[in-house]
Design an enzyme around this catalytic site. Sequence first.
Site, short mmCIF file in Angstrom:
data_model
loop_
_atom_site.label_atom_id
_atom_site.label_comp_id
_atom_site.label_asym_id
_atom_site.label_seq_id
_atom_site.Cartn_x
_atom_site.Cartn_y
_atom_site.Cartn_z
N GLU A 306 8.06 6.60 14.39
CA GLU A 306 7.32 7.18 13.26
C GLU A 306 6.72 8.54 13.60
OE1 GLU A 306 4.59 4.01 12.07
OE2 GLU A 306 6.15 3.21 10.75
N ASP A 380 7.97 -5.24 9.93
CA ASP A 380 6.63 -4.69 10.17
C ASP A 380 5.53 -5.57 9.59
OD1 ASP A 380 4.62 -3.00 10.87
OD2 ASP A 380 4.99 -1.50 9.33
N GLU A 408 -2.82 -5.38 6.87
CA GLU A 408 -2.20 -4.23 6.23
C GLU A 408 -1.35 -4.65 5.03
OE1 GLU A 408 0.26 -1.99 8.90
OE2 GLU A 408 1.12 -0.79 7.30
C1 GCV Z 1 -0.25 2.63 13.67
C2 GCV Z 1 3.21 0.47 10.38
C3 GCV Z 1 1.89 0.94 9.86
C4 GCV Z 1 1.38 2.13 10.61
C5 GCV Z 1 1.33 1.78 12.09
C6 GCV Z 1 2.72 1.37 12.53
C7 GCV Z 1 2.76 0.97 13.99
O1 GCV Z 1 4.21 1.36 10.07
O2 GCV Z 1 2.01 1.21 8.50
O3 GCV Z 1 0.11 2.46 10.14
O4 GCV Z 1 0.86 2.85 12.85
O5 GCV Z 1 3.14 0.27 11.77
O6 GCV Z 1 2.69 -0.21 14.24
O7 GCV Z 1 2.85 1.83 14.84
#
Ligand code: GCV
Length: 715
Positions: A306, A380, A408
Amino acid sequence: MKKKLLLLFLLLLLYNGFANNGYKLWLQYSYIENDSLREVYHSHIQDLMPLGGSETIKAATKELQLGLTNMLDIPFYETDSIKGYTLIYGTKSYLSDNISSQLINEFNAVNDEGFIIKTITVKGAKQTIITGKTDVGVLYGVFHFLRLLQTYQPIENLNIIDSPKIKVRVLNHWDNLDRTVERGYAGFSIWDWHRLPDYLDIRYTDYARANASIGINGTVLNNVNANALILTPQYLEKVEALANVFRPYGIKVYLTARFSAPIEIGGLKTADPYDAEVIEWWKEKVKEIYARIPDFGGFLVKANSEGQPGPQNYGRNHVDGANMMANALDPFGGIVMWRAFVYSEHDTTDRAKQAYSEFVPYDGQFKDNVFVQVKNGAIDFQPREPFHPMFGAMPNTPLMMEFQITQEYLGQSTHSIFLPKLYEEVLESDTYRKGKGSLVAKVIDGSLNSKRITGIAGVSNIGNDLNWTGNPMLQANWYGYGRLAWNPYLSAETIADEWLRQTFANNEAFVEPVKQMMLNSYEAVVNYMTPLGLHHIMATGHHYGPGPWVSNLSRPEWNPVYYHKADTEGIGFDRTPTGSNATEQYAPEVAKMFNNIETCPEKDLLWFHHLSWNYKLQDGLALWDGLALKYQAGVDQVKSMIKTWDAAKPYLDETRYDEVKMLLNIQYKEAQWWRDACLLYFQQFSGKPLPDGVEKPTKTLEYFESLKFPFAPGN
Ligand code: GCV
């Protein structure tokens, strides 16, 4: 008049003083109202006899004094010799020969962090001994002993031996240096960076107490989307101050290391793990950290994921990056937790396959002090995911489990969901990597492939809200994660039971129904959000609320339509050999089970299969009808949670009753929102009416699609 006002003010103060805001978590130590039970307890503990004077033993004494005095309403004093009935606690090295000779078998059975609690006769009277090989083992034993009292267990003839089954048991804080928390729904970060190191908030000690009470032994202080500044002397001084507070409680500090730190704070031109200056920079940085924090745990790294920098920026790979850091940490006993959460917009294969494809070929190439940290499922942290195919597939690499405690994708802190049910489901999944019984729990505790280091991480749900987690019920997820990190074979039911008794009340009439409510709450959220294997259909960015219609995001795999694939023919992601063939990443027995529509568990159906709207479910219902009824069932379950909570009112303090009640009402509204928005959206494709028993939506799909939440938290 003035006097009256003053009186009113004092009364108000008094009332607020007594209101239970949940800050004490499960360490309530409430007064035991039952006279005879109190007497039995007191007759077995009259004095406290600490052995040794370490900070950890002092912390144990403080905790015992706090707990016992509150529960029994009698002051407890320290003694240095055995009198009547004494509670003796300290490590083996301090025990008299008489006592240790009675504990030989027990000492052979505990590991370094384990404890022994045993009733033995010394000087003609029964004494309770809490011991272990290390001070922190003793502290864990003390917390266990207090848990026995808080849950009204007998303590007359104790004979308990318990050791953690996993070595590294950490919380991952996704906390930023500006105190915002990524995916945090309980206020701001508890780390008050600006006032550290000189101002030590009492919360730091209470955080350490709470963690030690459930056996958590490490904390990664900063977000995996890291800021390199945490590694500068200005911040390391603050980290050191926190480490000093946590040390007596057996909690090590870890940091997320940004891969490009040598450039950002080191003034180098590159962060290439093969560059001599870069290698040297990390060695020096690690040395500097250990000079301040001799028991520093190590680094967590999110690399080439990411948008985070990583070794691939320099044509190197994950092994190169992880081993470079591991080399720097190795002389000091530190570890690297290298995350496997990778997927790329340039890779057109199913996102669910990408981490496995990228990491499994590296099995056996990482240094001994490197963990690969793997999320519980391949996408995720969805409400429900089948276990990640990497578990069991890298027998020569220690794999660390990563669970998300913060919600989340599960309604954030307003939805009262008991996550140990999710964790339990994953841990008891069978990977079949070494035949039947190769459970994920065995991969994690190292027993499947005899691992020297073992670990588990939970993404924290803690913030600076008065009750820590933004919702008193969600404290149970912090608690439950810790208990499972200690023993991944504990049942969610045991955890709910002991948590309720410690946190609220010991009365069966309260515990039984509320426990059932908690145990059912996980299935409820899956039902009203993503039943039958649906996944990733949340709104964009903040992931708050439904967004199955979203199809406009730049990366295909960020769009919900990528995951549900609804069309007039049907719905679901075909991951069998006729589709993405993600199932090939599992052991053949598991792949076969998922591939075959007859044996694929219905809870995972649409994760693995694209099926017609008329497909017949096990109960004979057409898929469309079954799906709609699941959404309705989820809503009904929340309604019944509200009823259960109402009935529990007589056993609850007003503040926490009210808070949870308000939150459940929000959850009920949002469950209906999820049901209506998803069914209206999917109905466009199914073209079928809602079956009997499903409430009619009162708003249109356009309305749901128009909802915007620009300031939803945690984004
Ligand atoms: C900390 C998901 C979440 C992100 C998070 C990522 C990860 O994509 O939306 O906020 O980033 O996982 O675990 O690195």
